[in-house]
Scaffold this active site. Structure first.
Site, PDB file in Angstrom:
ATOM      1  N   GLU A  33      26.997  60.046  57.738  1.00  0.00           N
ATOM      2  CA  GLU A  33      25.548  60.059  57.553  1.00  0.00           C
ATOM      3  C   GLU A  33      25.012  61.150  58.479  1.00  0.00           C
ATOM      4  OE1 GLU A  33      23.500  56.413  58.482  1.00  0.00           O
ATOM      5  OE2 GLU A  33      21.562  57.316  57.971  1.00  0.00           O
ATOM      6  N   ARG A 258      38.185  51.189  64.304  1.00  0.00           N
ATOM      7  CA  ARG A 258      37.529  52.348  64.896  1.00  0.00           C
ATOM      8  C   ARG A 258      38.256  52.786  66.159  1.00  0.00           C
ATOM      9  NH1 ARG A 258      32.043  52.464  63.446  1.00  0.00           N
ATOM     10  NH2 ARG A 258      31.483  53.668  65.265  1.00  0.00           N
ATOM     11  N   LYS A 268      26.624  57.035  67.454  1.00  0.00           N
ATOM     12  CA  LYS A 268      25.631  58.107  67.346  1.00  0.00           C
ATOM     13  C   LYS A 268      24.281  57.673  67.909  1.00  0.00           C
ATOM     14  CE  LYS A 268      26.717  58.797  63.016  1.00  0.00           C
ATOM     15  NZ  LYS A 268      26.684  59.248  61.620  1.00  0.00           N
TER      16      LYS A 268
HETATM   17  P1  ATP Z   1      28.194  55.563  64.535  1.00  0.00           P
HETATM   18  O1  ATP Z   1      28.482  54.139  64.880  1.00  0.00           O
HETATM   19  O2  ATP Z   1      28.595  56.533  65.583  1.00  0.00           O
HETATM   20  O3  ATP Z   1      26.805  55.783  64.021  1.00  0.00           O
HETATM   21  P2  ATP Z   1      28.968  55.535  61.823  1.00  0.00           P
HETATM   22  O4  ATP Z   1      30.145  54.772  61.325  1.00  0.00           O
HETATM   23  O5  ATP Z   1      27.642  54.983  61.539  1.00  0.00           O
HETATM   24  O6  ATP Z   1      29.189  55.844  63.342  1.00  0.00           O
HETATM   25  P3  ATP Z   1      29.108  57.563  59.863  1.00  0.00           P
HETATM   26  O7  ATP Z   1      28.409  58.846  59.820  1.00  0.00           O
HETATM   27  O8  ATP Z   1      28.724  56.519  58.880  1.00  0.00           O
HETATM   28  O9  ATP Z   1      28.972  57.005  61.321  1.00  0.00           O
HETATM   29  O10 ATP Z   1      30.675  57.769  59.844  1.00  0.00           O
HETATM   30  C1  ATP Z   1      31.373  58.564  58.926  1.00  0.00           C
HETATM   31  C2  ATP Z   1      32.782  58.057  58.832  1.00  0.00           C
HETATM   32  O11 ATP Z   1      33.407  58.096  60.116  1.00  0.00           O
HETATM   33  C3  ATP Z   1      32.818  56.629  58.376  1.00  0.00           C
HETATM   34  O12 ATP Z   1      33.804  56.502  57.378  1.00  0.00           O
HETATM   35  C4  ATP Z   1      33.171  55.847  59.589  1.00  0.00           C
HETATM   36  O13 ATP Z   1      33.892  54.709  59.263  1.00  0.00           O
HETATM   37  C5  ATP Z   1      33.979  56.849  60.418  1.00  0.00           C
HETATM   38  N1  ATP Z   1      33.862  56.568  61.846  1.00  0.00           N
HETATM   39  C6  ATP Z   1      32.739  56.482  62.568  1.00  0.00           C
HETATM   40  N2  ATP Z   1      32.998  56.159  63.851  1.00  0.00           N
HETATM   41  C7  ATP Z   1      34.341  56.026  63.940  1.00  0.00           C
HETATM   42  C8  ATP Z   1      35.253  55.686  64.993  1.00  0.00           C
HETATM   43  N3  ATP Z   1      34.821  55.415  66.229  1.00  0.00           N
HETATM   44  N4  ATP Z   1      36.566  55.654  64.715  1.00  0.00           N
HETATM   45  C9  ATP Z   1      37.014  55.930  63.475  1.00  0.00           C
HETATM   46  N5  ATP Z   1      36.226  56.256  62.444  1.00  0.00           N
HETATM   47  C10 ATP Z   1      34.903  56.296  62.659  1.00  0.00           C
HETATM   48 MG    MG Z   2      27.167  54.562  59.497  1.00  0.00          MG
END
Ligand code: ATP
Ligand code: MG
Length: 559
Positions: A33, A258, A268
């Site tokens: 995102e 994760r 983020k």
């Molecule tokens: P955040 O919690 O930092 O906002 P998010 O999962 O909301 O992370 P996205 O932009 O939706 O962020 O993530 C894009 C992809 O990266 C998703 O498929 C998510 O599962 C993966 N991802 C995000 N954070 C991690 C992590 N700490 N380890 C592994 N994969 C991750």
């Molecule tokens: Mg997300």
């Protein structure tokens, strides 16, 4: 590229390919995102998705999941593309946006309404929450749940036309308010937001929820393996429901744990707070766990890919030691970074028996790990700088470096012996006077006498001035996410995470160093020329990582 270490997801994909599922095709995607910069956790997902696609001759799409106009910006889109490329992955012509599917998603919503599987609801957000129930209590049905299909079609179209204010209506899936899975209790599909979107402008004033958009976006792209993190496991039944009700291509969702890293945060939302509240100097601050930050710090894509391979992929959450990431960085830089000499906290040394006007050029090895790297000339003269730490007036027993009356080796140069100390009126040492032994040039003493230390040094007259920034972990607490009662994660920020040193002295060969170049400063660590604050003739160096292998220590301690 490195070969992938096996993991359970790879095994699933390999079996599917062997069984001819999806005609043996593998299509994955990385779906960020665009509401922040990518961090080291995302690197795990990128390496996994792009790595699997490459290994099985498939494709990996880059798709921006841009369904929430309030938080998304073009700056983030651009940075994400830059970071994925920097990590070494290419999506070719497979750049997609969930917002490209808004039209299709809308049509599918109409289809669900026509099937009697979705309805327009007038409950407010608070009321919806209240009606939803809890883990132990079933939810209550919305009074609007039994609206006729015709009324729903009419209201939904008028929602799209902008006839209703924000928050006054939603479109909800009609599933089961008593489901044990709260995600299935008539989840919201669309909400009204009279807000411009970074790509669709003012075309829409209703936006799909992530859960309604995500699975269908994967489906539209023909994704075969929809790999995501564990928190989406409970959402899978909902994604399945949408895909099955619509009767469209059904990707297989597989969840993995994760990545969490010690002494930092990978969220983020929290990283944005660090930026907005001024705890760091932007998303690319070298202390940040963002890819932009660690790139600026001097980490290499090779090191990060290797790290992602080493940590593996599983289903159990754990915290990976920062020391392992640093180990991977050190391991790679050891192979590729040229060695140079730099003095961070200079102490002046005068070689009293060296002719005033004389200078000479000594041969120095560029990289003992890389025989093709060759040698360079380092100037030597009467006045030098050594590291303040390398001299003690009254040394304790274990101190083997320079001290009054003691002899040490200057790397690639001569043995020198400390004869005298000069102090200012406050008793501070301003310079030390030494003699050198010309017979020891570039080697050992002909009479076989030994020294216990070899020091790095820089010729004063030839030295290049620089600012050097030393970093420590951004948080003092190993798990800053694990916040104690009454505290905030920002309470654990390390006040000593940045130390700025001015007046550092570098060997003159570094005058040609370009922003982003990486070096080993002998005995001090790996350093990288800052890409933001360096100016011609006045470089700023970031310490990427020290030479101390904390990871080895941790491993030993565990045995
Ligand atoms: P955040 O919690 O930092 O906002 P998010 O999962 O909301 O992370 P996205 O932009 O939706 O962020 O993530 C894009 C992809 O990266 C998703 O498929 C998510 O599962 C993966 N991802 C995000 N954070 C991690 C992590 N700490 N380890 C592994 N994969 C991750
Ligand atoms: Mg997300």
């Amino acid at each position: 590229m490195e070969t992938q270490v096996s993991n359970f997801i790879r095994s699933i994909v390999a079996e599917d390919v062997a069984a001819g599922k999806n005609n043996g095709k593998v299509i994955t995607r990385f779906p960020p995102e665009p509401n922040g910069y990518l961090h080291i956790g995302h690197a795990k997902s990128i390496c996994l998705n792009f790595g699997l696609a490459a290994e099985f001759g498939g494709h990996c799409n880059l798709r921006f999941d841009d369904t929430n106009p309030s938080k998304e910006e073009q700056e983030y889109v651009d940075s994400i593309m830059e970071d994925v490329r920097w990590l070494g992955f290419e999506w070719g012509d497979r750049l997609y946006y969930a917002s490209d599917y808004f039209g299709q998603l809308y049509e599918w919503a109409v289809q669900l309404i026509k099937k009697g599987k979705a309805y327009v609801c007038d409950l407010s957000a608070d009321e919806i929450r209240e009606y939803r129930g809890t883990l132990t209590q079933p939810g209550k049905e919305s009074p609007y749940r039994s609206r006729s299909i015709e009324e729903n079609l009419d209201l939904f179209e008028r929602m799209r036309k902008g006839e209703f204010p924000d928050g006054s209506k939603t479109l909800r899936a009609k599933i089961d308010m008593s489901s044990g899975n709260i995600n299935m209790r008539d989840p919201v599909m669309y909400r009204i937001k009279h807000e411009d979107h970074h790509r669709t402008g003012n075309k829409w004033c209703i936006y799909p929820m992530y859960d309604y958009a995500h699975g269908q976006s994967d489906s539209i792209e023909g994704v075969t393996h929809s790999i995501c993190t564990m928190e989406y496991e409970d959402h899978r039944p909902l994604y399945d429901w949408y895909l099955d009700e619509l009767g469209i291509h059904h990707p297989q969702q597989i969840e993995f744990a994760r990545l969490n890293l010690s002494h930092t945060i990978v969220s983020k939302r929290k990283l944005l707070r660090l930026v907005n509240e001024g705890y760091v100097k932007g998303w690319n601050d070298p202390r940040m766990p963002t890819l932009a930050g660690i790139r600026r710090r001097g980490y290499t894509p090779e090191a990060i890919r290797n790290f992602c391979d080493r940590i593996g992929v599983g289903k159990k959450e754990s915290i990976v030691e920062m020391a392992l990431l640093e180990f991977c960085v050190r391991e790679h830089l050891n192979k590729v970074a040229p060695r140079v000499m730099a003095v961070l906290r200079p102490l002046k040394v005068v070689i009293t028996n060296y002719p005033d006007a004389q200078k000479e050029y000594l041969d120095a090895i560029n990289n003992p790990e890389d025989h093709n790297a060759g040698t360079r000339k380092v100037p030597f003269s009467k006045m030098l700088y050594i590291e303040k730490d390398d001299f003690m007036e009254n040394p304790p027993k274990q101190f083997f470096r320079l001290a009054p009356g003691r002899e040490v080796r200057l790397r690639y140069a001569y043995f020198i012996k400390c004869e005298n100390i000069v102090k200012d009126e406050h008793g501070e040492i301003t310079e030390i006077h030494c003699t050198y032994d010309p017979a020891t040039r570039g080697g050992d003493a002909p009479d076989g006498r030994k020294v216990k230390a070899t020091l790095h040094w820089v010729s004063a007259k030839h030295a290049l001035d620089a600012e050097v920034r030393l970093y420590d972990t951004l948080f003092t607490k190993e798990e800053p996410d694990n916040v104690e009662e009454g505290k905030d994660f920002t309470d654990y920020i390390n006040p000593k995470s940045l130390e700025v040193l001015n007046g550092c002295k570098l060997e003159p060969s570094l005058k040609d160093a370009k922003p982003g170049d990486r070096f080993q400063f002998e005995r001090l660590g790996y350093f990288c020329v800052d890409t933001v604050d360096s100016t011609p003739g006045k470089p700023v160096f970031n310490r990427t990582v020290t030479l101390k292998d904390e990871w080895a220590k941790i491993q030993k301690g565990k045995k």
